[in-house]
Design a protein around this motif. Structure first.
Motif, PDB file in Angstrom:
ATOM      1  N   PHE A  23       0.849  -1.202   0.000  1.00 51.62           N
ATOM      2  CA  PHE A  23       0.000   0.000   0.000  1.00 51.62           C
ATOM      3  C   PHE A  23       0.880   1.247   0.000  1.00 51.62           C
ATOM      4  N   LYS A  24       1.808   1.292   0.942  1.00 51.96           N
ATOM      5  CA  LYS A  24       2.615   2.505   1.139  1.00 51.96           C
ATOM      6  C   LYS A  24       3.500   2.788  -0.062  1.00 51.96           C
ATOM      7  N   LEU A  25       4.147   1.767  -0.607  1.00 50.08           N
ATOM      8  CA  LEU A  25       5.036   1.969  -1.757  1.00 50.08           C
ATOM      9  C   LEU A  25       4.246   2.396  -2.995  1.00 50.08           C
ATOM     10  N   THR A  26       3.068   1.801  -3.188  1.00 47.29           N
ATOM     11  CA  THR A  26       2.261   2.130  -4.369  1.00 47.29           C
ATOM     12  C   THR A  26       1.629   3.505  -4.237  1.00 47.29           C
ATOM     13  N   LEU A  27       1.211   3.876  -3.032  1.00 51.09           N
ATOM     14  CA  LEU A  27       0.606   5.193  -2.812  1.00 51.09           C
ATOM     15  C   LEU A  27       1.619   6.328  -2.982  1.00 51.09           C
ATOM     16  N   TYR A  90      -4.052   5.282   4.803  1.00 51.16           N
ATOM     17  CA  TYR A  90      -2.663   4.889   4.553  1.00 51.16           C
ATOM     18  C   TYR A  90      -1.882   6.026   3.890  1.00 51.16           C
ATOM     19  N   ASP A  91      -2.578   6.837   3.093  1.00 52.08           N
ATOM     20  CA  ASP A  91      -1.932   7.944   2.407  1.00 52.08           C
ATOM     21  C   ASP A  91      -1.532   9.052   3.387  1.00 52.08           C
ATOM     22  N   ALA A 212       3.587   1.273 -10.365  1.00 52.09           N
ATOM     23  CA  ALA A 212       2.310   1.502  -9.689  1.00 52.09           C
ATOM     24  C   ALA A 212       1.282   0.467 -10.120  1.00 52.09           C
ATOM     25  N   VAL A 213       1.268   0.169 -11.424  1.00 56.45           N
ATOM     26  CA  VAL A 213       0.346  -0.851 -11.937  1.00 56.45           C
ATOM     27  C   VAL A 213       0.673  -2.204 -11.311  1.00 56.45           C
ATOM     28  N   ALA A 214       1.955  -2.529 -11.239  1.00 55.61           N
ATOM     29  CA  ALA A 214       2.377  -3.792 -10.631  1.00 55.61           C
ATOM     30  C   ALA A 214       1.966  -3.848  -9.166  1.00 55.61           C
ATOM     31  N   GLY A 215       2.096  -2.714  -8.468  1.00 58.93           N
ATOM     32  CA  GLY A 215       1.691  -2.655  -7.069  1.00 58.93           C
ATOM     33  C   GLY A 215       0.197  -2.881  -6.901  1.00 58.93           C
ATOM     34  N   GLY A 216      -0.603  -2.258  -7.772  1.00 56.19           N
ATOM     35  CA  GLY A 216      -2.051  -2.440  -7.716  1.00 56.19           C
ATOM     36  C   GLY A 216      -2.454  -3.878  -7.996  1.00 56.19           C
TER      37      GLY A 216
END
Length: 295
Positions: A23-27, A90-91, A212-216
């Motif tokens: 969550f944190k890395l993607t946000l 989380y953001d 970001a897509v990979a994180g989602g």
């Protein structure tokens, strides 16, 4: 406890231990709404494949025809509002704090079960509420209890408030039990158009970094779709549901280690203390009174 169900449950716990970091890395790259859209779309594909594999697609059509409004309401509660609010928390907050606050949903569920499911409000529930929300205050003030200096009140409100939507979702599910996989498929499928409209309105349909897509996709797979399927299978196979459910609380300590290692987020003692209080409150209300043997 059934060995296979234990292995499946532990696999899910390991998955859920990684998602706070994801969550944190993607946000850091995209908005909560964009992350949720990718995750929900991914989860929908996984659930659709599972439904087709189990030959339950006709059941999905039947449910939608009979109760379209009911499933639309469920979809708005979860995944739409629950995850939007949770991801916003989380953001705003350190991931360790948002994760800990999210565990209050079990206590909120026990409170809501009193008016909506006709359950009794007991001393045990009162003690569990006091324990859990003492933990919330510890986390929100980062241990400065005497000053009650809330570091990020909006983030705390969102973190705790998300539990209201998740608990409401489970209350509605309890009142109208249906096939779990099919119900999840419909909820995620009906959520996608809503999230797409929100993306369009807010002008967030743009090119996104591949990371970001990979994180989602990772979140949609290991927080939602695949994790949900494995967890439901484990629950079906176990002979001790309560004991299996308690394994979920192995996830936060592992998650804190990953956050410190991968997201460079130092672990706060106030988070550990608050998390212990919250989990204690949740587990306390699950304690069963021992019956005295009759003479």
């Amino acid at each position: 406890m059934n060995r296979t169900s234990l292995i499946l449950a532990l696999a899910v716990v390991l998955m859920w231990s990684t998602v706070a970091t994801a969550f944190k890395l993607t946000l850091a790259l995209i908005s909560p709404l964009q992350m949720l859209w990718i995750a929900v779309a991914t989860s929908f594909v996984i659930l659709l494949c599972a439904t087709i594999w189990q030959q339950k697609l006709p059941l999905a059509r039947q449910y939608l025809k009979q109760s379209a409004g009911y499933f639309m309401l469920l979809a708005l509660l979860n995944p739409t509002l629950y995850y939007l609010i949770l991801f916003a928390a989380y953001d705003l907050l350190p991931a360790q704090q948002a994760q800990a606050l999210n565990y209050t949903w079990a206590v909120v569920l026990s409170i809501m079960a009193v008016p909506f499911l006709g359950q009794t409000f007991t001393l045990k529930k009162l003690i569990s509420i006091i324990l859990a929300y003492s933990g919330v205050i510890v986390i929100a003030t980062q241990g400065n209890l005497l000053s009650l200096d809330f570091k990020n009140p909006l983030g705390v409100i969102l973190g705790v408030g998300s539990s209201l939507f998740f608990a409401s979702y489970w209350i509605l599910n309890t009142r109208n039990p249906r096939d779990a996989v099919v119900s999840l498929l419909l909820c995620f499928g009906l959520s996608l158009p809503v999230l797409s409209v929100l993306m369009l309105i807010q002008g967030q349909i743009t090119a996104l970094p591949w990371q970001a897509v990979a994180g989602g996709i990772y979140i949609g797979t290991f927080e939602m779709g695949f994790a949900f399927l494995l967890w439901m299978q484990a629950m079906r196979m176990t002979d001790n549901t309560a004991q299996l459910s308690n394994l979920v609380y192995l996830s936060p300590p592992l998650s804190l280690i990953l956050l410190a290692t991968l997201a460079d987020e130092p672990i706060m003692m106030s988070t550990i203390a608050g998390l212990i209080l919250i989990i204690s409150g949740v587990l306390f209300q699950q304690l069963k009174r021992k019956h005295r043997p009759s003479n």
